[in-house]
Structures are given as C-alpha cells and as structure tokens.
Design an enzyme around this catalytic site. Structure first.
Site, PDB file in Angstrom:
ATOM      1  CG  HIS A  23      45.190  34.924  40.326  1.00 21.38           C
ATOM      2  ND1 HIS A  23      44.604  34.804  39.084  1.00 21.38           N
ATOM      3  CD2 HIS A  23      44.868  33.792  40.994  1.00 21.38           C
ATOM      4  CE1 HIS A  23      43.960  33.646  39.007  1.00 21.38           C
ATOM      5  NE2 HIS A  23      44.108  33.013  40.162  1.00 21.38           N
ATOM      6  CE  LYS A  47      40.769  25.226  38.271  1.00 25.00           C
ATOM      7  NZ  LYS A  47      41.473  26.346  38.908  1.00 25.00           N
ATOM      8  NE  ARG A  97      37.572  32.555  44.506  1.00 23.81           N
ATOM      9  CZ  ARG A  97      37.743  31.822  43.437  1.00 23.81           C
ATOM     10  NH1 ARG A  97      38.111  32.391  42.322  1.00 23.81           N
ATOM     11  NH2 ARG A  97      37.545  30.530  43.431  1.00 23.81           N
ATOM     12  CB  SER A 135      40.751  32.176  36.185  1.00 26.04           C
ATOM     13  OG  SER A 135      41.797  32.856  36.803  1.00 26.04           O
TER      14      SER A 135
END
Length: 172
Positions: A23, A47, A97, A135
């Site tokens: 990040h 999440k 990513r 994360s």
C-alpha cells in the site's frame, strides 16, 4: 487572460487492514501523479477487519507522514464513485499485484466508468518485491505467530502484534 491552473485530485481507496508496504508503495507513487491524494479508508462487508475504521485511519495517517505531496486520509462508506465525486477527484488510483487483481480491477474500472466517465482509473503495478503482499495474508501469518516484518513497517507490526495478543493467537 489565463485560466487558473487546475488541481488534480486522486483517490486511493482500500480497507488498509492493516496498511502494508505494498500500500505504501502505491501511496508514494500515486502522490507523485496528483496534486492531492485522498486515501479513502472504507468498510468492506466481505472482509472481517482486525482494526476499526478509526484505527486504520490513524495507522495510515501515521504511515504517510513525511511523504511528499498533499495527502488526506478520510473514511467513506458509499459507492466509490460517489466518494470520488465528493472529493472532486478526476483519478482513482488502484494497485495491481497479479493477474487475479487485474481481472477484478478491470471489471470494477468498467463499472465505475459507466457510472461516471469523467473519472479515470489509473493502475499502478506494485514493486516486484512487494507483489505477493496482501493484508489478509499478513493478518493470517500474524494470527499463527509468523513473522510479518517483511510486509509492514515496524509500527504496523507492533499494532498487529498487539491486536493478535489481545484477541489470541490461533494454533497455540
């Protein structure tokens, strides 16, 4: 008569639970592309966060100190395009990513473009050494007592370690 220079605002949305080195790479690079970068810390119903929105905002604010450029950290709980419009943003900054990220982000960019064609989505590839960081995986590693210092700053590591201690480690 010359028109006043137009300031370009970008929005970098995410849950940042916790904020990772990946990040931070996108924040540093995104801040160079705009006059003002607004980091939007949001909830994501799919999440389960380790930290509250307020805690995540404080964490991100601490981590962006010293980064050149105008950076604001705010929370939002709305459609991304509504948030971007409220912030007068012309750019959405997104980090990529892997191929799986691209497929999801490509679909989201298309939907966002249909909602508001004035706002462009800009994709930044994460630095090669940071691409595997997520994360979700940082939290999982920490919950099982693994080492996370390669993925987060020392201050974020301390935050995560304290939270894991408070809620209890798995597999012990």
């Amino acid at each position: 008569m010359t028109a006043a220079p137009q300031h370009r605002t970008g929005v970098y949305p995410g849950t940042f639970d916790p904020v990772t080195l990946g990040h931070m790479d996108i924040i540093r690079r995104g801040a160079k592309l705009v006059d003002r970068l607004v980091i939007g810390v949001t909830t994501n119903p799919s999440k389960s966060p380790m930290f509250s929105v307020e805690e995540r905002m404080a964490m991100v604010r601490r981590e962006v100190e010293g980064i050149e450029g105008e950076i604001r950290v705010v929370s939002f709980d709305s459609l991304l395009m509504d948030f971007a419009e409220r912030e007068d943003a012309s750019i959405i900054v997104r980090g990529l990513r892997a191929v799986a990220d691209f497929e999801y982000e490509y679909q989201m960019a298309g939907m966002n473009q249909a909602i508001n064609p004035r706002i462009e989505t800009v994709f930044l590839m994460a630095d090669v050494c940071l691409q595997p960081i997520a994360s979700r995986l940082v939290k999982e590693i920490a919950m099982y007592g693994g080492e996370i210092r390669k993925f987060v700053t020392p201050a974020v590591k301390a935050d995560v370690t304290a939270r894991v201690t408070a809620i209890g480690r798995k597999g012990s």
